[in-house]
Write a protein that holds these residues in place. Sequence first.
Motif, PDB file in Angstrom:
ATOM      1  N   ALA A  48       0.834  -1.205   0.000  1.00  0.00           N
ATOM      2  CA  ALA A  48       0.000   0.000   0.000  1.00  0.00           C
ATOM      3  C   ALA A  48       0.872   1.261   0.000  1.00  0.00           C
ATOM      4  O   ALA A  48       0.579   2.242  -0.696  1.00  0.00           O
ATOM      5  CB  ALA A  48      -0.930  -0.012   1.208  1.00  0.00           C
ATOM      6  N   ALA A  49       1.954   1.233   0.782  1.00  0.00           N
ATOM      7  CA  ALA A  49       2.864   2.385   0.811  1.00  0.00           C
ATOM      8  C   ALA A  49       3.491   2.601  -0.557  1.00  0.00           C
ATOM      9  O   ALA A  49       3.634   3.753  -1.022  1.00  0.00           O
ATOM     10  CB  ALA A  49       3.944   2.162   1.870  1.00  0.00           C
ATOM     11  N   LYS A  50       3.858   1.523  -1.223  1.00  0.00           N
ATOM     12  CA  LYS A  50       4.441   1.643  -2.559  1.00  0.00           C
ATOM     13  C   LYS A  50       3.406   2.137  -3.562  1.00  0.00           C
ATOM     14  O   LYS A  50       3.740   2.870  -4.496  1.00  0.00           O
ATOM     15  CB  LYS A  50       5.016   0.299  -3.007  1.00  0.00           C
ATOM     16  CG  LYS A  50       5.734   0.383  -4.365  1.00  0.00           C
ATOM     17  CD  LYS A  50       6.522  -0.870  -4.657  1.00  0.00           C
ATOM     18  CE  LYS A  50       7.289  -0.728  -5.970  1.00  0.00           C
ATOM     19  NZ  LYS A  50       8.177  -1.868  -6.242  1.00  0.00           N
ATOM     20  N   ALA A  51       2.156   1.742  -3.376  1.00  0.00           N
ATOM     21  CA  ALA A  51       1.095   2.179  -4.293  1.00  0.00           C
ATOM     22  C   ALA A  51       0.932   3.694  -4.272  1.00  0.00           C
ATOM     23  O   ALA A  51       0.725   4.324  -5.309  1.00  0.00           O
ATOM     24  CB  ALA A  51      -0.219   1.502  -3.916  1.00  0.00           C
ATOM     25  N   VAL A  52       1.040   4.285  -3.090  1.00  0.00           N
ATOM     26  CA  VAL A  52       0.862   5.737  -2.949  1.00  0.00           C
ATOM     27  C   VAL A  52       2.094   6.489  -3.430  1.00  0.00           C
ATOM     28  O   VAL A  52       1.989   7.515  -4.115  1.00  0.00           O
ATOM     29  CB  VAL A  52       0.545   6.094  -1.481  1.00  0.00           C
ATOM     30  CG1 VAL A  52       0.395   7.603  -1.329  1.00  0.00           C
ATOM     31  CG2 VAL A  52      -0.728   5.388  -1.025  1.00  0.00           C
ATOM     32  N   HIS A  53       3.277   5.978  -3.078  1.00  0.00           N
ATOM     33  CA  HIS A  53       4.542   6.603  -3.488  1.00  0.00           C
ATOM     34  C   HIS A  53       5.441   5.522  -4.095  1.00  0.00           C
ATOM     35  O   HIS A  53       6.307   4.969  -3.398  1.00  0.00           O
ATOM     36  CB  HIS A  53       5.227   7.279  -2.302  1.00  0.00           C
ATOM     37  CG  HIS A  53       4.447   8.394  -1.698  1.00  0.00           C
ATOM     38  ND1 HIS A  53       4.114   9.538  -2.395  1.00  0.00           N
ATOM     39  CD2 HIS A  53       3.912   8.533  -0.445  1.00  0.00           C
ATOM     40  CE1 HIS A  53       3.413  10.341  -1.619  1.00  0.00           C
ATOM     41  NE2 HIS A  53       3.276   9.767  -0.432  1.00  0.00           N
ATOM     42  N   PRO A  85       3.457   9.299 -10.278  1.00  0.00           N
ATOM     43  CA  PRO A  85       2.031   9.157  -9.968  1.00  0.00           C
ATOM     44  C   PRO A  85       1.759   7.917  -9.134  1.00  0.00           C
ATOM     45  O   PRO A  85       2.519   6.945  -9.154  1.00  0.00           O
ATOM     46  CB  PRO A  85       1.372   9.052 -11.344  1.00  0.00           C
ATOM     47  CG  PRO A  85       2.448   8.576 -12.262  1.00  0.00           C
ATOM     48  CD  PRO A  85       3.730   9.159 -11.738  1.00  0.00           C
ATOM     49  N   ARG A  86       0.675   7.955  -8.377  1.00  0.00           N
ATOM     50  CA  ARG A  86       0.221   6.781  -7.639  1.00  0.00           C
ATOM     51  C   ARG A  86      -0.317   5.745  -8.616  1.00  0.00           C
ATOM     52  O   ARG A  86      -0.651   6.063  -9.759  1.00  0.00           O
ATOM     53  CB  ARG A  86      -0.886   7.178  -6.670  1.00  0.00           C
ATOM     54  CG  ARG A  86      -2.095   7.786  -7.394  1.00  0.00           C
ATOM     55  CD  ARG A  86      -3.250   8.053  -6.457  1.00  0.00           C
ATOM     56  NE  ARG A  86      -4.323   8.725  -7.160  1.00  0.00           N
ATOM     57  CZ  ARG A  86      -5.212   8.139  -7.960  1.00  0.00           C
ATOM     58  NH1 ARG A  86      -5.134   6.836  -8.170  1.00  0.00           N
ATOM     59  NH2 ARG A  86      -6.161   8.831  -8.551  1.00  0.00           N
ATOM     60  N   VAL A  87      -0.436   4.511  -8.149  1.00  0.00           N
ATOM     61  CA  VAL A  87      -1.054   3.479  -8.970  1.00  0.00           C
ATOM     62  C   VAL A  87      -2.571   3.557  -8.796  1.00  0.00           C
ATOM     63  O   VAL A  87      -3.090   4.314  -7.966  1.00  0.00           O
ATOM     64  CB  VAL A  87      -0.541   2.073  -8.618  1.00  0.00           C
ATOM     65  CG1 VAL A  87       0.992   2.031  -8.716  1.00  0.00           C
ATOM     66  CG2 VAL A  87      -1.007   1.637  -7.229  1.00  0.00           C
TER      67      VAL A  87
END
Length: 334
Positions: free
Chosen positions: A93-98, A107-109
Amino acid sequence: MLNPGPTPRAHGNDAAGRPAAMAEVTRSDAALRRFLHGLPGVDAVGLEARAAMLGSRSIKTTSKAYAIDLAISMIDLTTLEGADTPGKVRALAAKAVHPDPTDRTVPRVAAVCVYPDMVHVAKEALAGTAVNVASVATAFPAGRAALPVKLADTADAVAAGADEIDMVIDRGAFLSGRYLQVFEEITAVREACVRPDGTAAHLKVIFENGELATYDNIRRCSWLAMLAGADFIKTSTGKVAVNATLPNTLLMLEAVRDFRAATGTQVGVKPAGGIRTTKDAVKYLVAVNETLGEDWLTPEWFRFGASSLLNDLLMQRQKLSSGRYSGPDYVTVD
């Protein structure tokens, strides 16, 4: 963020979101069979030649930078393993946002996709962000379960906060010609996506193209799912030998184009599995642009189910900005 409510799919749809103009073809098994088998046969040679031609297109640096950011924004970042833990889901989730912690311009996913029992973890981790939570359901990936079990699986994920549901069809029923059974199962799952307040999770219908075996079956399955009210049609689970290919995705793109022309209803497409490089992603984006146009070139209407793709996109993005190829050690491990 995608609108979590049931936005109108088109004027003239029925209460379940299905195109009313096509209601006659789904009134009986015989009518549905006549319609699906009356669709034009697929010219396999022509389809594969067009896919090869689209895959050979090259884009210049400025366009490539745009394509990389667009592809990142279309990714459903996914973990679907038996060893998934809350910690792994939070990290994803952290990687998805940043996606690149060193560069906040990335950009976010579009979404994080997890099993139903991990939806609440992802939802909590992504609270306040614009990243959706997607959940596979209906006895993913094989779909071998009774309908009440599949509906309970879906309802549990929706109750936990899923914004999107990725369901698998009963391939055995489809390949046996029990089209109305598959249609009714999709419509039942769509109804299970509705929350008590009347809003609904978006429904992606997974075909598992590698098991459908023929292009004609993929075309029929595309129309069947769209007639049943799918918001997205998706190539595969990523769990079999043959997943997304450019020809089978192109065929699905053509199906959603023709479906909108016939009904006024727009449906999204999600290739999943086997798309690992920036070069691959660009081929798919070219196919979308050439077949459907800009209407579909957004995360609301096109997604990549390919988590490993994100790291290559990040490395290529770093190379464009710095002139140096960083390598896999310079991106976070999923």
